[in-house]
Design a protein around this motif. Structure first.
Motif, PDB file in Angstrom:
ATOM      1  N   THR A 276       0.816  -1.196  -0.206  1.00 28.01           N
ATOM      2  CA  THR A 276       0.068   0.032  -0.153  1.00 28.01           C
ATOM      3  C   THR A 276       0.850   1.149  -0.029  1.00 28.01           C
TER       4      THR A 276
ATOM      5  N   TRP B 273      -5.518   1.248  -8.629  1.00 25.55           N
ATOM      6  CA  TRP B 273      -6.744   0.707  -8.477  1.00 25.55           C
ATOM      7  C   TRP B 273      -6.882  -0.054  -7.346  1.00 25.55           C
ATOM      8  N   MET B 274      -5.715  -0.899  -7.216  1.00 30.93           N
ATOM      9  CA  MET B 274      -5.435  -2.012  -6.124  1.00 30.93           C
ATOM     10  C   MET B 274      -5.592  -1.430  -4.598  1.00 30.93           C
TER      11      MET B 274
ATOM     12  N   ASP C 271      -7.879   0.109  -3.479  1.00 25.61           N
ATOM     13  CA  ASP C 271      -9.506  -0.209  -3.102  1.00 25.61           C
ATOM     14  C   ASP C 271      -9.623  -1.446  -2.474  1.00 25.61           C
ATOM     15  N   PHE C 272      -8.435  -2.519  -2.742  1.00 24.38           N
ATOM     16  CA  PHE C 272      -8.706  -3.804  -2.150  1.00 24.38           C
ATOM     17  C   PHE C 272      -7.408  -4.171  -1.396  1.00 24.38           C
ATOM     18  N   PRO C 273      -7.516  -3.601  -0.029  1.00 20.45           N
ATOM     19  CA  PRO C 273      -6.292  -4.037   0.721  1.00 20.45           C
ATOM     20  C   PRO C 273      -6.020  -5.674   0.855  1.00 20.45           C
ATOM     21  N   TRP C 274      -7.211  -6.539   0.858  1.00 18.24           N
ATOM     22  CA  TRP C 274      -7.095  -7.809   1.083  1.00 18.24           C
ATOM     23  C   TRP C 274      -6.151  -8.143  -0.241  1.00 18.24           C
ATOM     24  N   LEU C 275      -6.380  -7.642  -1.378  1.00 18.90           N
ATOM     25  CA  LEU C 275      -5.644  -8.280  -2.462  1.00 18.90           C
ATOM     26  C   LEU C 275      -4.161  -7.801  -2.411  1.00 18.90           C
TER      27      LEU C 275
ATOM     28  N   HIS D 218      -2.571  -7.808   0.562  1.00 21.01           N
ATOM     29  CA  HIS D 218      -1.924  -8.710   1.399  1.00 21.01           C
ATOM     30  C   HIS D 218      -1.733 -10.121   0.845  1.00 21.01           C
TER      31      HIS D 218
END
Length: 305
Positions: free
Chosen positions: A186, A199-200, A202-206, A208
């Motif tokens: 991040t 764009w990633m 918006d997807f913190p789980w992605l 990790h």
């Protein structure tokens, strides 16, 4: 197959001499590119006060003088002057040793100001190995095989793989499992992100998941060495590594160009022969000029009675 023969087959796999000539050219070409396009900040160290110089361990052991205007400029001049004849096969051993010594000092200058890069480890190994390769290596030579060349390039390949594997070890050494669960990706995207990676956020789980995938990927890279008997599989894995670095560059603008140059020693570059290619192109052009042009048939007119 005995263990000894398996070990000898791994470390002394015969390699055509043509690959040596190709790698010399790539190494010299990269040296010319690096100082003005890839890492121009190194040359700017000639203006940095000597008080900011924090030499690496090897720089303290030798010891080497603190870089100043003339040391940095002189190192660059010697490096470029030696790279040119080496890349074209003129006295490659002599100029190879000069280039290695100059580039060694160049890397100490680059990494003695608080930040140490690991992208040049494999390339440094390549320069050292090229100094000891046969001087008579020529482009496109696939007939003459050498176990000595195979041994040298195997060391470069191990250095390339260690760049990945030891990177994972360093993550565990300094960060443990917290690195994989942290927000390092991040932070990297916020700092250096592009349209391909923003764009990633918006997807913190992605992110990790990508961090855990990065560690798994780096720990599994020794497989590239173990599949040396299955060349197509090995080439496919090397192609995947190149694609990985292209994706990293597109996402974060981070390039491992010297590492990619060193990784080329996995590839069958002995199939390349620029001189033969030029001769074929000239022959085709001459054949086109010599070929008679077909004339359109003249119209036939019937004569009247």
């Amino acid at each position: 197959m005995s263990v000894r023969s398996a070990v000898n087959g791994f470390f002394f796999e015969p390699v055509p001499l043509g690959r040596v000539a190709a790698m010399r050219f790539l190494a010299g070409l990269y040296v010319w590119i690096e100082w003005w396009a890839y890492m121009p900040f190194i040359f700017r160290h000639r203006f940095v006060p000597e008080e900011l110089y924090q030499p690496l361990f090897i720089g303290r052991v030798l010891p080497l003088p603190a870089p100043n205007y003339w040391i940095v400029t002189g190192t660059l001049v010697v490096m470029l002057a030696a790279a040119t004849p080496m890349m074209f096969g003129y006295r490659p051993r002599l100029f190879g040793w000069i280039l290695f010594a100059a580039y060694f000092e160049w890397m100490i200058i680059a990494n003695s100001y608080g930040k140490v890069d690991h992208a040049s480890f494999g390339f440094m190994t390549l320069l050292l190995v090229l100094c000891m390769m046969p001087a008579g290596a020529r482009w496109g030579d696939r007939e003459h095989l050498s176990e000595r060349v195979g041994w040298g390039f195997k060391l470069v390949q191990i250095g390339v793989v260690c760049t990945y594997f030891l990177s994972a070890w360093a993550k565990f050494r300094y960060g443990g499992f917290d690195w994989a669960n942290s927000g390092v990706f991040t932070w990297a995207i916020i700092r250096r992100g592009t349209v391909f990676s923003n764009w990633m956020l918006d997807f913190p789980w992605l992110l990790h998941l990508a961090q855990w995938g990065m560690i798994a990927f780096e720990l599994l890279t020794p497989i590239v060495l173990l599949v040396y008997r299955w060349k197509r599989l090995q080439y496919a894995l090397i192609a995947f590594l190149y694609c990985f670095h292209v994706a990293v560059f597109a996402a974060l603008g981070i390039s491992f160009l010297p590492h990619l140059v060193a990784m080329a020693c996995f590839l069958p570059l002995e199939r390349l022969d620029p001189r033969a290619t030029v001769r074929r192109l000239r022959a085709r052009a001459a054949a086109r000029r010599a070929a008679p042009t077909e004339r359109e048939p003249e119209p036939q007119f019937e004569s009247g009675p």
